[in-house]
Structure formats: C-alpha cells, structure tokens
Design an enzyme around this catalytic site. Sequence first.
Site, PDB file in Angstrom:
ATOM      1  N   CYS A 180       0.875  -1.190   0.000  1.00 13.07           N
ATOM      2  CA  CYS A 180       0.000   0.000   0.000  1.00 13.07           C
ATOM      3  C   CYS A 180       0.907   1.234   0.000  1.00 13.07           C
ATOM      4  CB  CYS A 180      -0.968  -0.027   1.178  1.00 13.07           C
ATOM      5  SG  CYS A 180      -0.181   0.002   2.804  1.00 13.07           S
ATOM      6  N   ARG A 195      -3.357  -0.719   5.373  1.00  9.54           N
ATOM      7  CA  ARG A 195      -3.924  -1.784   4.541  1.00  9.54           C
ATOM      8  C   ARG A 195      -3.000  -2.982   4.345  1.00  9.54           C
ATOM      9  NH1 ARG A 195      -5.145   2.181  -0.281  1.00  9.54           N
ATOM     10  NH2 ARG A 195      -3.240   3.033   0.649  1.00  9.54           N
ATOM     11  N   ASP A 238      -8.147   3.806   0.974  1.00 11.07           N
ATOM     12  CA  ASP A 238      -7.211   4.290   1.980  1.00 11.07           C
ATOM     13  C   ASP A 238      -8.009   4.825   3.179  1.00 11.07           C
ATOM     14  OD1 ASP A 238      -5.376   5.677   3.474  1.00 11.07           O
ATOM     15  OD2 ASP A 238      -4.481   6.730   1.778  1.00 11.07           O
TER      16      ASP A 238
HETATM   17  P1  4NP Z   1      -1.791   2.742   4.122  1.00 14.33           P
HETATM   18  O1  4NP Z   1      -2.469   4.074   4.720  1.00 14.33           O
HETATM   19  O2  4NP Z   1      -1.247   3.133   2.751  1.00 14.33           O
HETATM   20  O3  4NP Z   1      -2.940   1.812   4.027  1.00 14.33           O
HETATM   21  O4  4NP Z   1      -0.727   2.336   5.102  1.00 14.33           O
HETATM   22  C1  4NP Z   1      -1.826   5.306   4.760  1.00 14.33           C
HETATM   23  C2  4NP Z   1      -0.927   5.584   5.763  1.00 14.33           C
HETATM   24  C3  4NP Z   1      -0.318   6.822   5.827  1.00 14.33           C
HETATM   25  C4  4NP Z   1      -0.598   7.770   4.878  1.00 14.33           C
HETATM   26  C5  4NP Z   1      -1.493   7.489   3.860  1.00 14.33           C
HETATM   27  C6  4NP Z   1      -2.096   6.251   3.797  1.00 14.33           C
HETATM   28  N1  4NP Z   1       0.003   9.041   4.951  1.00 14.33           N
HETATM   29  O5  4NP Z   1      -0.303   9.895   4.095  1.00 14.33           O
HETATM   30  O6  4NP Z   1       0.830   9.275   5.837  1.00 14.33           O
END
Ligand code: 4NP
Length: 160
Positions: free
Chosen positions: A9, A15, A126
């Site tokens: 991800c 995720r 997300d």
């Molecule tokens: P992930 O979620 O991609 O599912 O781990 C996110 C975690 C952090 C961020 C964006 C999505 N961020 O912008 O910091």
Amino acid sequence: MPEKLLFVCLGNICRSPSAENIMNHLIDKANLSETIICDSAGTSSYHIGSPPDRRMAAAAREQGITLKGRARQFKQSDFQEFDLILAMDRENYRNILSLDRGGKYADKVRLMCDFCTRHTEKEVPDPYYGGPEGFNDVIDLLMDACEGLLQYVRDRAIST
Ligand code: 4NP
C-alpha cells in the site's frame, strides 16, 4: 520452494499490514505456513520503521487478528524476491509498475480486489484520513480478498 506473497500500500501501516496478517491467519488455519510466506511494504518512505496504525490494529483485533510488523518501503529486489505482489489500489499498482523499468515483472503484480468473491470494490480504500468505520470496512474487504487469494495460490500450486 514456498510461494512468497508481498502486500503493498502507500504507508505500510494500515492496509498492507492488515492484508499480510489476515493472510497469515488464514494460512495458519489451513496448515500452510511452510508453503506460503507473506510480507508487506509501502510505496512511500513516510512511515518506515513504524508499527501498524493503532486504529487499524483495533479494527483487526475485533476480528481476532493481531497486526505485527514494522513498515518498510518497497524496493527493487522485491520484484525478484516475491512470486506475487498485491497492490491495494490502482495508485499503488502504478507506482509499483513504474519501478519495473524493463517491464519484466508486470505479470507478478495484481490488484488485491481481483481476488474478492463477495465484494465488488476494485480497490481497497485508503482509511488513513477517514473515520473509524473505514478501518472496519478495510478488514472486511481484505478478509474476502485473502480467502480468494488463498484459493488462487492453492490452485496454482496444484497446476504447476
Ligand atoms: P496505508 O495508509 O497506505 O494503508 O498504510 C496510509 C498511511 C499513511 C498515509 C497514507 C495512507 N500518509 O499519508 O501518511
């Protein structure tokens, strides 16, 4: 040789660690932990070294899943190391493929939701900037996708 799966991800704190740990849960239940190995990574460097997001961990725990691991960034050698690379959304998918300069590994990269059998979503949304319900939805969607993925990997092992 075990089959190696990498879940990817953006941040590797919501995720993809959920996908990795749900998949390991199903693999353990199926007695296949010698046969299928899972890891996860993020396309970004934002959260390198961080544990899974506590909101995501709480949603997973409600379903009996403990989120383990620390965030790392996707790296070039992952293309060789893993048999299947599962992108949570289309942006992750594009970002992974943009690192495959020779176009050698495109067949290994798939969208996670391709393996859903009950949900019609095409991407794992997300949840990071949304409310608590988003985290529960991610777990529910990933349960479906991981079940389908396990079946796919088992079928593939039989036919090769
Ligand atoms: P992930 O979620 O991609 O599912 O781990 C996110 C975690 C952090 C961020 C964006 C999505 N961020 O912008 O910091």
